[in-house]
Design a protein around this motif. Sequence first.
Motif, short mmCIF file in Angstrom:
data_model
loop_
_atom_site.label_atom_id
_atom_site.label_comp_id
_atom_site.label_asym_id
_atom_site.label_seq_id
_atom_site.Cartn_x
_atom_site.Cartn_y
_atom_site.Cartn_z
N GLY A 153 0.81 -1.21 0.00
CA GLY A 153 0.00 0.00 0.00
C GLY A 153 0.85 1.26 0.00
O GLY A 153 2.03 1.24 -0.40
N TRP A 154 0.23 2.34 0.50
CA TRP A 154 0.83 3.68 0.43
C TRP A 154 0.28 4.51 1.57
O TRP A 154 -0.86 4.28 2.04
N CYS A 155 1.08 5.46 2.03
CA CYS A 155 0.57 6.37 3.06
C CYS A 155 1.16 7.76 2.89
O CYS A 155 2.25 7.93 2.34
N GLU A 161 -3.51 9.93 5.36
CA GLU A 161 -4.20 9.09 4.38
C GLU A 161 -3.44 7.79 4.16
O GLU A 161 -2.21 7.78 4.08
N ARG A 163 -3.73 4.04 1.81
CA ARG A 163 -4.38 3.26 0.76
C ARG A 163 -3.65 1.93 0.58
O ARG A 163 -2.42 1.93 0.61
N PRO A 164 -4.41 0.82 0.42
CA PRO A 164 -5.85 0.68 0.59
C PRO A 164 -6.28 1.10 2.00
O PRO A 164 -5.48 1.03 2.96
N HIS A 165 -7.53 1.49 2.13
CA HIS A 165 -8.00 2.08 3.38
C HIS A 165 -8.09 1.10 4.54
O HIS A 165 -8.16 1.52 5.70
N PRO A 205 -0.51 5.67 -8.18
CA PRO A 205 -1.87 5.20 -7.88
C PRO A 205 -2.20 3.87 -8.58
O PRO A 205 -2.93 3.04 -8.03
N ILE A 208 -0.69 1.21 -6.48
CA ILE A 208 -1.50 1.04 -5.28
C ILE A 208 -2.73 0.19 -5.59
O ILE A 208 -3.09 -0.72 -4.84
N ASP A 209 -3.37 0.47 -6.71
CA ASP A 209 -4.60 -0.24 -7.08
C ASP A 209 -4.36 -1.71 -7.37
O ASP A 209 -5.25 -2.54 -7.13
#
Length: 249
Positions: A153-155, A161, A163-165, A205, A208-209
Amino acid sequence: MKAMIFAAGLGTRLRPLTDSMPKALVDVGGMPMLERVIRKLKKNGVTEIVVNVHHFPDMITDFLDQNRNFGLTIHVSDERNRLLDTGGGIAKAIGILGDDEPVLVHNVDILTDFDVNAMLCRHVKSGADATLLTSDRTTSRYLLFDGEQRMQGWCNVSTGEVRPHDIDANSFERLAFGGVHILSPRMLKRLREYSCKEDVFSIVPFYIDVCREMDIRAFVPDMEYHWVDIGKPESLSLAGKYVSEGILE
């Protein structure tokens, strides 16, 4: 090896220099950024390159022509009518380079001396779909990796924020992306599929997806190396100093 160099950006952080030239041709220690990256890739065995263009595109194509493409096969991916961002730019370039072998992608404004071949060897050995140059440098946005250095993921530490949440950012190692990555044929095909929905998108992004379905790995060089984001004035000056002192080529 095939490669792509991102050279289409507007270079807003380097204004007023980029009011009259593309960022890719801004001088770094007596040589344009683009030439430094091309020479580095050539030295590391790259034989075919795509360079995308948008901002003052004719200046870049003329520069390549004047230098006879530095003895390489260099294609131009023309984005003068619409800037496709990093993800969309790669997706368009796949139509030129093909998706049958790994492609190394390098930002034109990254000056670094890490071992590209070591990164490629790691990529091939791991069987990853993508391998990203990373480090533990301080930034506001981090990619998150598990114990096997696989992206989860990512922050954004400034906004909180994640992601994923549904993930806990504190459970993973935080590493900064270094603007150099290798995409395998499987990832290139996935990127093309993704671009059918939207042709203008950023690569991070996208990563991330798809990180839960694709194997995206961190590459942290074993040897000490230098890395400079030369897309901003203060770093451009530092890069020039490194070049003059023989620290970086």
